[in-house]
Design an enzyme around this catalytic site. Structure first.
Site, PDB file in Angstrom:
ATOM      1  N   PRO A 213       6.437  -2.170  -0.272  1.00 46.15           N
ATOM      2  CA  PRO A 213       5.639  -1.231   0.535  1.00 46.15           C
ATOM      3  C   PRO A 213       6.535  -0.436   1.487  1.00 46.15           C
ATOM      4  CG  PRO A 213       4.726  -3.456   0.609  1.00 46.15           C
ATOM      5  CD  PRO A 213       6.060  -3.559  -0.041  1.00 46.15           C
ATOM      6  N   GLU A 214       6.340   0.877   1.509  1.00 49.51           N
ATOM      7  CA  GLU A 214       7.096   1.752   2.408  1.00 49.51           C
ATOM      8  C   GLU A 214       6.112   2.395   3.388  1.00 49.51           C
ATOM      9  OE1 GLU A 214       9.732   4.338   0.185  1.00 49.51           O
ATOM     10  OE2 GLU A 214       9.969   2.845  -1.389  1.00 49.51           O
TER      11      GLU A 214
END
Ligand SMILES: [Zn+2]
Length: 272
Positions: free
Chosen positions: A2-3
Site C-alpha cells: 500500500p502506498e
C-alpha cells in the site's frame, strides 16, 4: 505494498466509520508488530479511549485518541485494515481492536511485516519523512531542490521516504511514465522542464489513484472489504512484458535498488 493512495483511501473510510468510537478491547495475535511501548502497555493505554481523528503521513496511518496518544500503523507489504461486523476475523488478523458499537477493526497481515506504535509525540515515528506530494508545500521548485545534487536514479529517490513521503514502487513507475522520464535517469541531470513534468505527473497519478480508491494488487482491500480499482488504469506498473498503451512496445522490467521497475523503453528515453 500500500502506498499513499491506498493509505489515504483507508484513512477516509476509517474517518467515516470509527471517529468517535471508543476502543473497549485489544487482542494482539502477533505482539511483535508493536514496536512501542510494550505490548501490555500498548493495550492498557488504548482501552477506554475514543478515536478522535484519523490522519495520514506518507504511508503511515495515524489514529489520534482523546487521551493525546497517537496510534500509528504501517501496513508494509501485505497489511490491510478491515472493519468486521459479524464475521469472525480470519487467521491472518494479527491485531483486533474491539469498538464500543460492536465492530472490530482488524489489522490483517499475511506476511506479518506490519508495524504499530503508540506514542505521545508522533515525530518520534514520522519525523524523518519528506514533504507530502499532494500538499502545496511541495512545489515543482521544491521537488527540484530535493533532487538537485543527487546522482542516484530518479526512481530510487522517488521511493525514498525522506525525499518525498508516500510514493512507492507502483506510483513512482506510473509517474515516471506519465512524465516520459527513464527510471534510471540520474536525478541531478533532470532539466527544469523534466522536473516540472514529473511534479505534475506525480500529483496527477496519486490524485487519480485516490479517486479510484487505491490499487488492489496483492493484499490491499478497503476497510469494508471492497477492492480499489486504480490498478485498471496502470500503464506500466505491474505490466512487465505487456504492450505500452501509448506505443505498443513491450514494457520492460528491470531491478533498481532491488525493486522491479517497469517502464516503456520507447516512451521513456534512456538516461543521458
Ligand atoms: Zn511506449
Amino acid at each position: 505494498m500500500p502506498e499513499l493512495p491506498e493509505v489515504e483511501t483507508i484513512r477516509r473510510d476509517l474517518a467515516a466509520t470509527i471517529v468517535g468510537r471508543r476502543i473497549i478491547g485489544v487482542t494482539l495475535n502477533w505482539p511483535h508488530m508493536v514496536l512501542h511501548p510494550s505490548p501490555e502497555d500498548f493495550s492498557c493505554r488504548l482501552v477506554g479511549h475514543c478515536v478522535h481523528q484519523v490522519d495520514r503521513r506518507g504511508k503511515y496511518l495515524i489514529l489520534r485518541l482523546e487521551s493525546g496518544d497517537a496510534l500509528i500503523l504501517h501496513l508494509r507489504m501485505s497489511g490491510s485494515l478491515l472493519i468486521a461486523l459479524d464475521e469472525e476475523p480470519d487467521r491472518y488478523c494479527r491485531a483486533v481492536f474491539l469498538l464500543d458499537d460492536g465492530a472490530r477493526l482488524c489489522f490483517r497481515d499475511p506476511r506479518k511485516l506490519g508495524k504499530m506504535w503508540l506514542v505521545e509525540d508522533e515525530n518520534s515515528v514520522v519525523g524523518g519523512l519528506g514533504p507530502e506530494p499532494l500538499e502545496g508545500r511541495l512545489t515543482a521548485e521544491a521537488l527540484g531542490q530535493r533532487l538537485a545534487g543527487r546522482s542516484a536514479p530518479v526512481k530510487a529517490l522517488l521511493c525514498d521516504q525522506s525525499v518525498i513521503a508516500g510514493v512507492g514502487n507502483m506510483y513512482a513507475d506510473e509517474a515516471l511514465f506519465a512524465a516520459g522520464i527513464h527510471p534510471l535517469h540520474r536525478a541531478n541531470t533532470l532539466t527544469r522542464q523534466e522536473v516540472r513534468r514529473l511534479h505534475r505527473a506525480l500529483r496527477r497519478v496519486l490524485s487519480g489513484a485516490i479517486d479510484s480508491h487505491g490499487a488492489s494488487v496483492n493484499d490491499y482491500w478497503r476497510p469494508d472489504g471492497e477492492p480499489g480499482t486504480a490498478q485498471f488504469e496502470f500503464k506500466v506498473a505491474h505490466r512487465g512484458g505487456k504492450p505500452c498503451p501509448d506505443c505498443g512496445t513491450a514494457i520492460q522490467r528491470i531491478p533498481i535498488r532491488g525493486r522491479g521497475s517497469c517502464f516503456c523503453p520507447r516512451c521513456q528515453k534512456a538516461a543521458r
